[in-house]
Design an enzyme around this catalytic site. Structure first.
Site, PDB file in Angstrom:
ATOM      1  N   LYS A 182     -48.727   7.110 -17.348  1.00  0.00           N
ATOM      2  CA  LYS A 182     -48.795   8.503 -17.796  1.00  0.00           C
ATOM      3  C   LYS A 182     -49.376   8.648 -19.218  1.00  0.00           C
ATOM      4  CE  LYS A 182     -44.978  10.071 -14.856  1.00  0.00           C
ATOM      5  NZ  LYS A 182     -43.739  10.890 -14.796  1.00  0.00           N
ATOM      6  N   THR A 218     -35.502   7.251 -13.706  1.00  0.00           N
ATOM      7  CA  THR A 218     -36.413   8.317 -14.173  1.00  0.00           C
ATOM      8  C   THR A 218     -36.123   8.682 -15.626  1.00  0.00           C
ATOM      9  OG1 THR A 218     -36.444   9.198 -11.940  1.00  0.00           O
ATOM     10  CG2 THR A 218     -37.191  10.676 -13.673  1.00  0.00           C
ATOM     11  N   ARG A 229     -39.598   0.207  -8.120  1.00  0.00           N
ATOM     12  CA  ARG A 229     -38.489   1.032  -8.647  1.00  0.00           C
ATOM     13  C   ARG A 229     -37.661   0.227  -9.639  1.00  0.00           C
ATOM     14  NH1 ARG A 229     -37.319   5.793  -5.403  1.00  0.00           N
ATOM     15  NH2 ARG A 229     -35.170   5.914  -6.075  1.00  0.00           N
ATOM     16  N   TYR A 248     -48.059  17.201  -7.878  1.00  0.00           N
ATOM     17  CA  TYR A 248     -46.614  17.404  -8.057  1.00  0.00           C
ATOM     18  C   TYR A 248     -46.109  18.654  -7.332  1.00  0.00           C
ATOM     19  CZ  TYR A 248     -45.924  13.579 -11.410  1.00  0.00           C
ATOM     20  OH  TYR A 248     -45.791  12.337 -11.994  1.00  0.00           O
ATOM     21  N   HIS A 306     -45.214   6.740 -13.123  1.00  0.00           N
ATOM     22  CA  HIS A 306     -44.766   7.319 -11.850  1.00  0.00           C
ATOM     23  C   HIS A 306     -44.982   6.254 -10.791  1.00  0.00           C
ATOM     24  CE1 HIS A 306     -44.595   9.837  -8.243  1.00  0.00           C
ATOM     25  NE2 HIS A 306     -45.689   9.196  -7.866  1.00  0.00           N
ATOM     26  N   ASN A 366     -42.111   9.752 -19.357  1.00  0.00           N
ATOM     27  CA  ASN A 366     -41.410   8.527 -18.950  1.00  0.00           C
ATOM     28  C   ASN A 366     -42.352   7.412 -18.504  1.00  0.00           C
ATOM     29  OD1 ASN A 366     -42.093   9.585 -16.483  1.00  0.00           O
ATOM     30  ND2 ASN A 366     -40.048   9.474 -15.581  1.00  0.00           N
ATOM     31  N   GLU A 389     -50.227   9.648  -1.460  1.00  0.00           N
ATOM     32  CA  GLU A 389     -50.608   9.644  -2.876  1.00  0.00           C
ATOM     33  C   GLU A 389     -51.861   8.793  -3.101  1.00  0.00           C
ATOM     34  OE1 GLU A 389     -46.134  10.352  -4.771  1.00  0.00           O
ATOM     35  OE2 GLU A 389     -47.049   8.385  -4.938  1.00  0.00           O
TER      36      GLU A 389
END
Ligand code: CMP
Length: 165
Positions: free
Chosen positions: A36, A118, A112, A76, A142, A139, A153
């Protein structure tokens, strides 16, 4: 086979089909990931990638781009009723992102673990978000939360020929 041109075409075609099949098979355990704007701004692309690769994920496609507002809103869209949707979209277009396809055994679950929770305040030590994230919004990464979402995606950003396993 008598070596005629038709036979050679058939042989070449079946070899292309077989390579395509192998590529699709080896990409059956993939996920989509974004580095990000908070992380690209702080020059952390390599540090994030080192965490991913160090944990055994392979980066099989990657590009750095500036999302448009329309792309961020569409990507999103699942969150559009949430109170943070507008801010999330603004943040995601505030600087460049790096979009990626990652491959590995149990890739979604493994990623993950590598990303952490998150909210960085709840992330485990050693995870990307614990080490690099600034806030629940900024954060750093993603990652797809299921194989089904991963496929959608990935298709949003990559064509099949851009994914090289
Ligand atoms: P991500 O995995 O990209 O999926 C949706 C994003 O929304 C999430 O990471 C966070 O960056 C963001 N998000 C989730 N919850 C909140 C929240 N309560 N406030 C602001 N942003 C949030």
């Amino acid at each position: 086979m008598d070596g005629s041109r038709g036979d050679r075409y058939k042989a070449r075609d079946s070899s292309i089909q077989s390579r395509k099949r192998k590529r699709t098979q080896c990409l059956s355990n993939v996920l989509f990931s974004i580095i990000k704007p908070d992380a690209t701004r702080r020059n952390l692309t390599g540090a994030v990638n080192a965490k991913l690769e160090g944990a055994g994920l392979r980066i099989v496609a990657q590009k750095r781009l500036q999302l448009t507002e329309a792309q961020a809103k569409a990507f999103y869209a699942v969150h559009k009723e949430r109170p943070f949707y507008g801010e999330l979209v603004s943040f995601m277009i505030s600087g460049p992102v790096v979009v990626q396809v990652l491959e590995g055994q149990n890739a979604v679950a493994k990623n993950r673990e590598i990303m952490g929770a998150t909210n960085p305040a709840n992330a485990e030590p050693g995870t990307i978000r614990k080490e690099f994230a600034e806030s629940i919004e900024a954060n750093s990464v993603h990652g797809s939360d299921s194989l089904e979402n991963a496929k959608n995606e990935i298709a949003f950003f990559f064509s099949e020929s851009e994914i090289v396993g």
